[in-house]
Scaffold this motif. Structure first.
Motif, PDB file in Angstrom:
ATOM      1  N   SER A  25       0.820  -1.215   0.000  1.00 11.18           N
ATOM      2  CA  SER A  25       0.000   0.000   0.000  1.00 11.18           C
ATOM      3  C   SER A  25       0.851   1.261   0.000  1.00 11.18           C
ATOM      4  N   ARG A  26       2.176   1.087   0.057  1.00  9.52           N
ATOM      5  CA  ARG A  26       3.084   2.228   0.017  1.00  9.52           C
ATOM      6  C   ARG A  26       4.196   1.971  -0.988  1.00  9.52           C
ATOM      7  N   SER A  27       4.860   3.050  -1.347  1.00 12.79           N
ATOM      8  CA  SER A  27       5.975   2.951  -2.268  1.00 12.79           C
ATOM      9  C   SER A  27       7.050   2.016  -1.719  1.00 12.79           C
ATOM     10  N   LEU A  28       7.602   1.182  -2.612  1.00 16.43           N
ATOM     11  CA  LEU A  28       8.674   0.285  -2.196  1.00 16.43           C
ATOM     12  C   LEU A  28       9.895   1.073  -1.727  1.00 16.43           C
ATOM     13  N   PHE A  29      10.067   2.283  -2.267  1.00 16.54           N
ATOM     14  CA  PHE A  29      11.206   3.106  -1.851  1.00 16.54           C
ATOM     15  C   PHE A  29      11.141   3.414  -0.356  1.00 16.54           C
ATOM     16  N   SER A  30       9.924   3.510   0.178  1.00 17.91           N
ATOM     17  CA  SER A  30       9.743   3.885   1.583  1.00 17.91           C
ATOM     18  C   SER A  30       9.913   2.702   2.528  1.00 17.91           C
ATOM     19  N   LEU A  31       9.990   1.504   1.950  1.00 19.54           N
ATOM     20  CA  LEU A  31      10.139   0.297   2.764  1.00 19.54           C
ATOM     21  C   LEU A  31      11.606  -0.107   2.804  1.00 19.54           C
ATOM     22  N   VAL A  32      12.110  -0.426   3.948  1.00 17.35           N
ATOM     23  CA  VAL A  32      13.506  -0.826   4.067  1.00 17.35           C
ATOM     24  C   VAL A  32      13.759  -2.113   3.296  1.00 17.35           C
ATOM     25  N   ALA A  33      12.837  -3.038   3.430  1.00 19.53           N
ATOM     26  CA  ALA A  33      12.980  -4.324   2.755  1.00 19.53           C
ATOM     27  C   ALA A  33      11.631  -5.011   2.737  1.00 19.53           C
ATOM     28  N   LEU A  47      11.789 -17.657   6.491  1.00 21.44           N
ATOM     29  CA  LEU A  47      12.094 -16.618   5.520  1.00 21.44           C
ATOM     30  C   LEU A  47      12.717 -17.254   4.286  1.00 21.44           C
ATOM     31  N   VAL A  48      12.170 -16.927   3.123  1.00 16.74           N
ATOM     32  CA  VAL A  48      12.610 -17.530   1.874  1.00 16.74           C
ATOM     33  C   VAL A  48      13.523 -16.593   1.092  1.00 16.74           C
ATOM     34  N   ALA A  49      13.119 -15.336   1.005  1.00 17.77           N
ATOM     35  CA  ALA A  49      13.897 -14.383   0.213  1.00 17.77           C
ATOM     36  C   ALA A  49      13.583 -12.974   0.675  1.00 17.77           C
ATOM     37  N   THR A  50      14.558 -12.075   0.535  1.00 18.99           N
ATOM     38  CA  THR A  50      14.334 -10.670   0.863  1.00 18.99           C
ATOM     39  C   THR A  50      14.909  -9.784  -0.225  1.00 18.99           C
ATOM     40  N   ILE A  51      14.339  -8.584  -0.344  1.00 21.65           N
ATOM     41  CA  ILE A  51      14.878  -7.573  -1.237  1.00 21.65           C
ATOM     42  C   ILE A  51      14.825  -6.247  -0.503  1.00 21.65           C
ATOM     43  N   THR A  52      15.915  -5.485  -0.572  1.00 15.89           N
ATOM     44  CA  THR A  52      15.942  -4.179   0.083  1.00 15.89           C
ATOM     45  C   THR A  52      15.553  -3.095  -0.913  1.00 15.89           C
ATOM     46  N   ASN A  53      15.348  -1.872  -0.391  1.00 23.44           N
ATOM     47  CA  ASN A  53      15.004  -0.779  -1.305  1.00 23.44           C
ATOM     48  C   ASN A  53      16.206  -0.362  -2.141  1.00 23.44           C
ATOM     49  N   GLY A  54      17.378  -0.973  -1.872  1.00 21.17           N
ATOM     50  CA  GLY A  54      18.539  -0.784  -2.737  1.00 21.17           C
ATOM     51  C   GLY A  54      18.735  -1.949  -3.677  1.00 21.17           C
ATOM     52  N   ASN A  55      17.731  -2.836  -3.737  1.00 21.73           N
ATOM     53  CA  ASN A  55      17.729  -4.009  -4.627  1.00 21.73           C
ATOM     54  C   ASN A  55      18.756  -5.073  -4.255  1.00 21.73           C
ATOM     55  N   THR A  56      19.173  -5.098  -3.009  1.00 19.19           N
ATOM     56  CA  THR A  56      20.001  -6.207  -2.536  1.00 19.19           C
ATOM     57  C   THR A  56      19.093  -7.380  -2.210  1.00 19.19           C
ATOM     58  N   THR A  57      19.448  -8.553  -2.684  1.00 23.64           N
ATOM     59  CA  THR A  57      18.609  -9.722  -2.470  1.00 23.64           C
ATOM     60  C   THR A  57      19.354 -10.795  -1.670  1.00 23.64           C
ATOM     61  N   GLY A  65      19.126 -20.271  -6.650  1.00 19.78           N
ATOM     62  CA  GLY A  65      19.227 -20.780  -8.013  1.00 19.78           C
ATOM     63  C   GLY A  65      17.897 -21.165  -8.620  1.00 19.78           C
ATOM     64  N   ARG A  66      16.839 -21.224  -7.820  1.00 19.67           N
ATOM     65  CA  ARG A  66      15.507 -21.576  -8.325  1.00 19.67           C
ATOM     66  C   ARG A  66      14.518 -20.419  -8.198  1.00 19.67           C
ATOM     67  N   PHE A  67      14.621 -19.656  -7.128  1.00 18.25           N
ATOM     68  CA  PHE A  67      13.701 -18.544  -6.877  1.00 18.25           C
ATOM     69  C   PHE A  67      14.404 -17.219  -7.131  1.00 18.25           C
ATOM     70  N   THR A  68      13.634 -16.238  -7.617  1.00 10.83           N
ATOM     71  CA  THR A  68      14.161 -14.894  -7.828  1.00 10.83           C
ATOM     72  C   THR A  68      13.172 -13.880  -7.296  1.00 10.83           C
ATOM     73  N   ILE A  69      13.638 -12.995  -6.414  1.00 10.70           N
ATOM     74  CA  ILE A  69      12.807 -11.933  -5.878  1.00 10.70           C
ATOM     75  C   ILE A  69      13.145 -10.641  -6.618  1.00 10.70           C
ATOM     76  N   SER A  70      12.098  -9.871  -6.940  1.00 11.95           N
ATOM     77  CA  SER A  70      12.317  -8.617  -7.650  1.00 11.95           C
ATOM     78  C   SER A  70      11.217  -7.641  -7.276  1.00 11.95           C
ATOM     79  N   GLY A  71      11.448  -6.361  -7.573  1.00 17.92           N
ATOM     80  CA  GLY A  71      10.459  -5.339  -7.244  1.00 17.92           C
ATOM     81  C   GLY A  71      10.140  -4.464  -8.427  1.00 17.92           C
ATOM     82  N   ASP A  72       8.901  -4.016  -8.504  1.00 15.66           N
ATOM     83  CA  ASP A  72       8.459  -3.060  -9.528  1.00 15.66           C
ATOM     84  C   ASP A  72       7.999  -1.824  -8.773  1.00 15.66           C
ATOM     85  N   ASN A  73       8.844  -0.793  -8.747  1.00 17.77           N
ATOM     86  CA  ASN A  73       8.526   0.401  -7.971  1.00 17.77           C
ATOM     87  C   ASN A  73       7.290   1.121  -8.510  1.00 17.77           C
ATOM     88  N   ALA A  74       7.077   1.061  -9.802  1.00 10.91           N
ATOM     89  CA  ALA A  74       5.921   1.753 -10.394  1.00 10.91           C
ATOM     90  C   ALA A  74       4.604   1.138  -9.933  1.00 10.91           C
TER      91      ALA A  74
END
Length: 112
Positions: A25-33, A47-57, A65-74
């Motif tokens: 419900s908020r911008s991903l930029f405003s979330l730490v991870a 916990l399976v996977a994490t992504i930070t607002n700096g795109n560190t995974t 090698g099987r799962f990939t976490i990603s973010g769409d800021n828009a």
């Protein structure tokens, strides 16, 4: 409080793929991870996977090698692309950000 809604689960055969979505419900930029978790019957939530607002995974060893976490800021959405699914990946999958409540999760079932 940040709200998150998970979607994209389903029934898939071993070796198949699914892409889970976590709409925030908020911008991903405003979330730490943002993290994806899962809980199988009788097991602790893990916990399976994490992504930070700096795109560190980061990934739990069994999904590397099987799962990939990603973010769409828009779209304020975090995805979990799951390939090479195994029966032991069967669980309810949840996403969570700092300060957010737990959502209802989305069921992933891997079975032939």
């Amino acid at each position: 409080q940040v709200q998150v809604v998970e979607s994209g689960g389903g029934l898939v055969q071993p070796g198949g793929s699914l892409r889970l979505s976590c709409a925030a419900s908020r911008s991903l930029f405003s979330l730490v991870a943002v993290g994806w978790y899962r809980q199988a019957p009788g097991n602790e939530r893990e916990l399976v996977a994490t992504i930070t607002n700096g795109n560190t995974t980061k990934y739990e060893d069994s999904v590397k090698g099987r799962f990939t976490i990603s973010g769409d800021n828009a779209k304020n959405t975090v995805y979990l692309q799951m390939n090479g699914l195994k029966p032991e990946d069967t669980a309810v999958y949840y996403c969570k950000a700092p300060g957010s409540a737990w959502g209802q999760g989305t069921q992933v079932t891997v079975s032939s």
